[in-house]
Design a protein around this motif. Sequence first.
Motif, PDB file in Angstrom:
ATOM      1  N   ALA A   1      52.594  85.161  30.395  1.00  0.00           N
ATOM      2  CA  ALA A   1      52.494  83.857  29.746  1.00  0.00           C
ATOM      3  C   ALA A   1      53.315  82.812  30.489  1.00  0.00           C
ATOM      4  CB  ALA A   1      52.958  83.967  28.296  1.00  0.00           C
TER       5      ALA A   1
ATOM      6  N   LEU B   1      49.486  77.622  26.730  1.00  0.00           N
ATOM      7  CA  LEU B   1      48.717  78.711  27.328  1.00  0.00           C
ATOM      8  C   LEU B   1      47.233  78.378  27.316  1.00  0.00           C
ATOM      9  CD1 LEU B   1      50.493  81.781  25.666  1.00  0.00           C
ATOM     10  CD2 LEU B   1      50.903  80.803  27.930  1.00  0.00           C
TER      11      LEU B   1
ATOM     12  N   THR C   1      44.606  82.906  30.292  1.00  0.00           N
ATOM     13  CA  THR C   1      45.869  83.646  30.255  1.00  0.00           C
ATOM     14  C   THR C   1      45.705  84.894  29.396  1.00  0.00           C
ATOM     15  OG1 THR C   1      47.084  81.565  30.430  1.00  0.00           O
ATOM     16  CG2 THR C   1      48.337  83.499  29.742  1.00  0.00           C
TER      17      THR C   1
END
Length: 385
Positions: free
Chosen positions: A310, A322, A326
């Motif tokens: 992250a 994010l 991801t």
Amino acid sequence: MAKNIDIPDGWEVKKLGKVFKKINCKNKDRLIKQVLTNSAQYGVIAQEDFFDKSIATKENINNYYILNIDDFIYNPRISKFAPAGPISRNKYSIGCVSPLYTVFKMIVNYNINFYELYFKSNIWNKQAYNIANFGARFDRMNITDNDFFNMPIPVPPLAEQEKIAEILSLWDKAIEQTKQLISYKEKQKKGLMQNLLTGKKRLHGFTDDWKTTQLGKVTEITTGNKNNEDKIDNGQYPFFVRSKNIERINTYSFDGEAILVPGDGNIGDIYHYINGKFDFHQRVYKISNFREINAKFLYYNMQLFFKKRAISQTSKATVNSLRMDTFTQYNIYMPFNINEQKAIADILCKADEEIELLNKQLDLYTEQKKGLMQNLLTGKVRVTL
């Protein structure tokens, strides 16, 4: 001067300045050559910490105060949003504190533990708040030395002071022991996660290979469509937002097993698992519809490994955030055998249950101590000598 305080028969009320006196303890002789620049923030600094941290300039060294054991320190200039009257007792053989603080020590033969407890109580906090002067913006408080040392404090008979301190110390001991046990259990759980979720330690009866796959191939990932304004106090369903706190709401958009992860804020630090009806914020990612992977196994896997990815994938505009890829491209190392995944998750669930029970016990001890302090330090409940 503060209003007088109610006490039971057999107790006295005295001005604080009759029990304690202010100490002029500037570092005139440069007894301490290095001190923390942030001691104003952290309060008492132990001598053994001086040389491991940042140091003040030589010009400022003489302004810092030297503390001896059992000296008390008090910051009379605090935010109105903080507990009023924060007073600490120096437990080190020698310590150091910012000159922002008032330093004082006991001058009569009373029980110092009793008064340390009194100064940490809400009873004292309310007294201090009531006599504080507020700044022009009403966001800062100040108590003058004159007002401070004129504040009334209760003086029970010495034997009763000692008994009250003894009783409350039992709760302090229980609280500290529980905290230590929680810390031990959390370290134990972390060790289990590092061994079991990497395959370093295999559970008895499982010999199948492990594989690596991507999160997007074994789950469905979406975000919510609600905002913080949609929450409702005492709502019917859980509402997952961008914090550890779980709010409530009267709608639900999913019913089933899921993992919820905030997409911004404290990224990589917050994970929720649920099996049931709930709703979720538009910047919270819902991971569900698990295929070939146990949801609880994934939940613990992400707790251990997802933060690193992250942080490396963070999109920085105004806050950490994010992106969907991801999550979808997050690699998971897991057993082929879903029964092994479940067995690993069950062990870690058991560890979580033990920690949760200990935290409930800690909350209970803490609440019990608050009640005891309120009753014993005011004399509402008298102790048997």
